[in-house]
Design a protein around this motif. Structure first.
Motif, PDB file in Angstrom:
ATOM      1  N   MET A  56       6.130   4.207 -25.520  1.00  0.00           N
ATOM      2  CA  MET A  56       6.179   5.277 -26.507  1.00  0.00           C
ATOM      3  C   MET A  56       7.193   6.336 -26.056  1.00  0.00           C
ATOM      4  O   MET A  56       7.068   6.893 -24.969  1.00  0.00           O
ATOM      5  N   GLY A  57       8.202   6.587 -26.843  1.00  0.00           N
ATOM      6  CA  GLY A  57       9.259   7.485 -26.432  1.00  0.00           C
ATOM      7  C   GLY A  57       9.046   8.918 -26.862  1.00  0.00           C
ATOM      8  O   GLY A  57       8.186   9.227 -27.688  1.00  0.00           O
ATOM      9  N   THR A  58       9.833   9.804 -26.296  1.00  0.00           N
ATOM     10  CA  THR A  58       9.823  11.213 -26.685  1.00  0.00           C
ATOM     11  C   THR A  58      10.952  11.444 -27.689  1.00  0.00           C
ATOM     12  O   THR A  58      11.770  10.565 -27.962  1.00  0.00           O
ATOM     13  N   ARG A  59      11.015  12.659 -28.215  1.00  0.00           N
ATOM     14  CA  ARG A  59      12.096  12.977 -29.146  1.00  0.00           C
ATOM     15  C   ARG A  59      13.452  12.849 -28.461  1.00  0.00           C
ATOM     16  O   ARG A  59      14.426  12.394 -29.077  1.00  0.00           O
ATOM     17  N   TYR A  60      13.519  13.233 -27.208  1.00  0.00           N
ATOM     18  CA  TYR A  60      14.776  13.153 -26.470  1.00  0.00           C
ATOM     19  C   TYR A  60      15.207  11.696 -26.263  1.00  0.00           C
ATOM     20  O   TYR A  60      16.385  11.354 -26.466  1.00  0.00           O
ATOM     21  N   THR A  61      14.266  10.834 -25.867  1.00  0.00           N
ATOM     22  CA  THR A  61      14.629   9.436 -25.642  1.00  0.00           C
ATOM     23  C   THR A  61      15.030   8.750 -26.946  1.00  0.00           C
ATOM     24  O   THR A  61      15.914   7.883 -26.952  1.00  0.00           O
ATOM     25  N   MET A  62      14.390   9.133 -28.042  1.00  0.00           N
ATOM     26  CA  MET A  62      14.762   8.563 -29.336  1.00  0.00           C
ATOM     27  C   MET A  62      16.167   9.011 -29.739  1.00  0.00           C
ATOM     28  O   MET A  62      16.961   8.221 -30.275  1.00  0.00           O
ATOM     29  N   LEU A  63      16.481  10.273 -29.476  1.00  0.00           N
ATOM     30  CA  LEU A  63      17.815  10.787 -29.766  1.00  0.00           C
ATOM     31  C   LEU A  63      18.856  10.098 -28.893  1.00  0.00           C
ATOM     32  O   LEU A  63      19.925   9.680 -29.376  1.00  0.00           O
TER      33      LEU A  63
ATOM     34  N   ALA B 192      12.785  11.155 -19.706  1.00  0.00           N
ATOM     35  CA  ALA B 192      11.853  11.296 -20.829  1.00  0.00           C
ATOM     36  C   ALA B 192      11.865  12.686 -21.450  1.00  0.00           C
ATOM     37  O   ALA B 192      11.845  12.837 -22.666  1.00  0.00           O
ATOM     38  N   ARG B 193      11.844  13.709 -20.617  1.00  0.00           N
ATOM     39  CA  ARG B 193      11.806  15.107 -21.073  1.00  0.00           C
ATOM     40  C   ARG B 193      10.616  15.408 -21.987  1.00  0.00           C
ATOM     41  O   ARG B 193      10.759  15.749 -23.145  1.00  0.00           O
ATOM     42  N   GLU B 194       9.462  15.279 -21.417  1.00  0.00           N
ATOM     43  CA  GLU B 194       8.233  15.650 -22.121  1.00  0.00           C
ATOM     44  C   GLU B 194       8.165  17.167 -22.283  1.00  0.00           C
ATOM     45  O   GLU B 194       8.777  17.923 -21.524  1.00  0.00           O
ATOM     46  N   SER B 195       7.418  17.611 -23.265  1.00  0.00           N
ATOM     47  CA  SER B 195       7.154  19.037 -23.452  1.00  0.00           C
ATOM     48  C   SER B 195       5.734  19.183 -23.986  1.00  0.00           C
ATOM     49  O   SER B 195       5.076  18.185 -24.322  1.00  0.00           O
TER      50      SER B 195
ATOM     51  N   ARG C  89       3.792  16.153 -26.002  1.00  0.00           N
ATOM     52  CA  ARG C  89       2.523  15.667 -25.463  1.00  0.00           C
ATOM     53  C   ARG C  89       1.385  15.826 -26.467  1.00  0.00           C
ATOM     54  O   ARG C  89       0.374  15.141 -26.361  1.00  0.00           O
ATOM     55  N   SER C  90       1.583  16.721 -27.418  1.00  0.00           N
ATOM     56  CA  SER C  90       0.522  16.960 -28.398  1.00  0.00           C
ATOM     57  C   SER C  90       0.631  16.053 -29.617  1.00  0.00           C
ATOM     58  O   SER C  90      -0.237  16.056 -30.481  1.00  0.00           O
ATOM     59  N   LEU C  91       1.705  15.283 -29.683  1.00  0.00           N
ATOM     60  CA  LEU C  91       1.934  14.430 -30.845  1.00  0.00           C
ATOM     61  C   LEU C  91       2.106  12.981 -30.435  1.00  0.00           C
ATOM     62  O   LEU C  91       2.516  12.672 -29.327  1.00  0.00           O
ATOM     63  N   ASN C  92       1.840  12.107 -31.381  1.00  0.00           N
ATOM     64  CA  ASN C  92       2.077  10.683 -31.166  1.00  0.00           C
ATOM     65  C   ASN C  92       3.445  10.355 -31.750  1.00  0.00           C
ATOM     66  O   ASN C  92       3.579   9.893 -32.868  1.00  0.00           O
ATOM     67  N   VAL C  93       4.494  10.644 -30.980  1.00  0.00           N
ATOM     68  CA  VAL C  93       5.854  10.448 -31.472  1.00  0.00           C
ATOM     69  C   VAL C  93       6.462   9.213 -30.840  1.00  0.00           C
ATOM     70  O   VAL C  93       6.036   8.766 -29.778  1.00  0.00           O
ATOM     71  N   GLY C  94       7.461   8.675 -31.517  1.00  0.00           N
ATOM     72  CA  GLY C  94       8.198   7.555 -30.964  1.00  0.00           C
ATOM     73  C   GLY C  94       7.503   6.219 -31.055  1.00  0.00           C
ATOM     74  O   GLY C  94       7.920   5.255 -30.434  1.00  0.00           O
ATOM     75  N   LYS C  95       6.433   6.102 -31.862  1.00  0.00           N
ATOM     76  CA  LYS C  95       5.760   4.817 -31.992  1.00  0.00           C
ATOM     77  C   LYS C  95       6.672   3.820 -32.689  1.00  0.00           C
ATOM     78  O   LYS C  95       7.164   4.080 -33.780  1.00  0.00           O
ATOM     79  N   PRO C  96       6.929   2.658 -32.089  1.00  0.00           N
ATOM     80  CA  PRO C  96       7.867   1.725 -32.692  1.00  0.00           C
ATOM     81  C   PRO C  96       7.360   1.192 -34.020  1.00  0.00           C
ATOM     82  O   PRO C  96       6.157   0.984 -34.207  1.00  0.00           O
ATOM     83  N   ALA C  97       8.273   0.970 -34.944  1.00  0.00           N
ATOM     84  CA  ALA C  97       7.920   0.383 -36.235  1.00  0.00           C
ATOM     85  C   ALA C  97       7.601  -1.096 -36.034  1.00  0.00           C
ATOM     86  O   ALA C  97       8.185  -1.774 -35.196  1.00  0.00           O
ATOM     87  N   THR C  98       6.665  -1.604 -36.810  1.00  0.00           N
ATOM     88  CA  THR C  98       6.274  -3.002 -36.682  1.00  0.00           C
ATOM     89  C   THR C  98       6.871  -3.858 -37.782  1.00  0.00           C
ATOM     90  O   THR C  98       6.722  -5.066 -37.769  1.00  0.00           O
TER      91      THR C  98
END
Length: 235
Positions: free
Chosen positions: A1-8, A123-126, A130-139
Motif C-alpha cells: 500500500m503506497g503513500t501519496r508521495y510514492t504514487m506521485l 515512503a514519506r508517511e505523514s 496514516r489516517s487514510l487508506n490511500v494507494g490501494k491498488p485497483a483490481t
C-alpha cells in the motif's frame, strides 16, 4: 500500500520509462477491460492522468511535510510540459504510436527522468496518510475506468428521463420556461458526464447515441420560439 508521495513518484517514473515499458504498463493497467489484450485503443492518457491525479495534491502534501517546495517546482515543469500538448489540437500526441515516434514523448521522458532524480525513493508517511487508506491498488484496471459501465448507465438514464419528459409535455399545460429549464437541466447533467469521461475511448459512442434524445427537447423549444418570432416579424 503506497503513500501519496510514492504514487506521485511512480507516476513520474512511468513518464520517464521507455516506450516499450510504457506500453507494457498500459496494457497491464487495462487488462481487466481488455481481457489481457492490447490496450492501444485507450491511448496514452493514463500516463498523464495518473501524474495529474497525484500532482493536484502537492499543496496539501507540502502542508503535511510529504514533499518540499523545490520538488514541487521541479514537478511543475513536467506538468507544464504535459499541458502544452493537451487539447484537441494535439490528439496525435496521445495515440499509442506516438510513444515510439513522436519526439515530444522523448522530451517528456527526459524531463520526467530529471524530475525523478530529485525524488528520493522513500515512503514519506505523514499524519494524514496514516489516517487514510490511500494507494490501494485497483483490481480491475485504473480506478476511473472501472466506472465506465456506471457512466454509460448514467448517460442512458439521463437520456431516458429527458425523452420521457419530452413525451409527457407534448400536451401539458406547464409553462414553457419551466419545461425548458427542466430540459436544460438534463442537458447539463448529460454534458457533465460526457466531460468527466471525455478521454475514455470506451464512452463516445454512448454519448452520440444518447445525445439526440437529450438535446431534442431544448432544440424543439428553441425552434418553436424562433418560428413564432419569424411569424411575428413577417406579420
Amino acid at each position: 500500500m503506497g503513500t501519496r508521495y510514492t504514487m506521485l513518484r511512480e507516476a513520474v517514473a512511468n513518464l520517464a520509462a521507455s516506450a516499450e515499458a510504457q506500453v507494457s504498463y498500459l496494457d497491464s493497467s487495462f487488462s481487466g477491460l481488455t481481457g489481457g489484450k492490447s490496450a492501444e485503443a485507450y491511448g496514452n492518457f493514463e500516463l498523464a492522468m495518473e501524474f495529474d491525479d497525484s500532482f493536484v495534491a502537492v499543496g496539501h502534501m507540502l502542508e503535511f511535510g510529504e514533499i518540499s517546495q523545490d520538488e514541487i517546482d521541479a514537478l511543475q515543469t513536467l506538468d507544464e510540459l504535459l499541458s502544452c500538448w493537451s487539447g484537441p489540437s494535439h490528439e496525435d500526441f496521445w495515440v499509442r504510436e506516438a510513444l515510439f515516434d513522436d519526439p515530444r514523448w522523448q522530451a517528456i521522458r527526459s524531463r520526467a527522468a530529471e524530475v525523478l532524480a530529485l525524488l528520493p525513493d522513500e515512503a514519506r508517511e505523514s499524519d494524514y496518510t496514516r489516517s487514510l487508506n490511500v494507494g490501494k491498488p485497483a483490481t480491475n484496471g485504473p480506478f476511473r475506468y472501472r466506472y465506465v459501465p456506471t457512466m454509460r448507465a448514467l448517460l442512458i438514464v439521463i437520456a431516458a428521463m429527458a425523452f420521457a419528459f419530452d413525451v409527457m409535455t407534448v400536451s401539458t399545460l406547464i409553462d414553457p420556461p419551466v419545461i425548458f429549464a427542466i430540459e436544460m437541466a438534463c442537458v447539463v447533467g448529460w454534458a457533465m458526464v460526457i466531460w468527466r469521461v471525455r478521454s475514455l475511448a470506451a464512452v463516445p459512442w454512448i454519448g452520440l447515441a444518447t445525445g439526440p434524445f437529450v438535446l431534442y427537447g431544448p432544440l424543439r423549444w428553441l425552434l418553436f420560439n424562433w418560428c413564432l418570432l419569424v411569424g411575428q416579424c413577417v406579420a
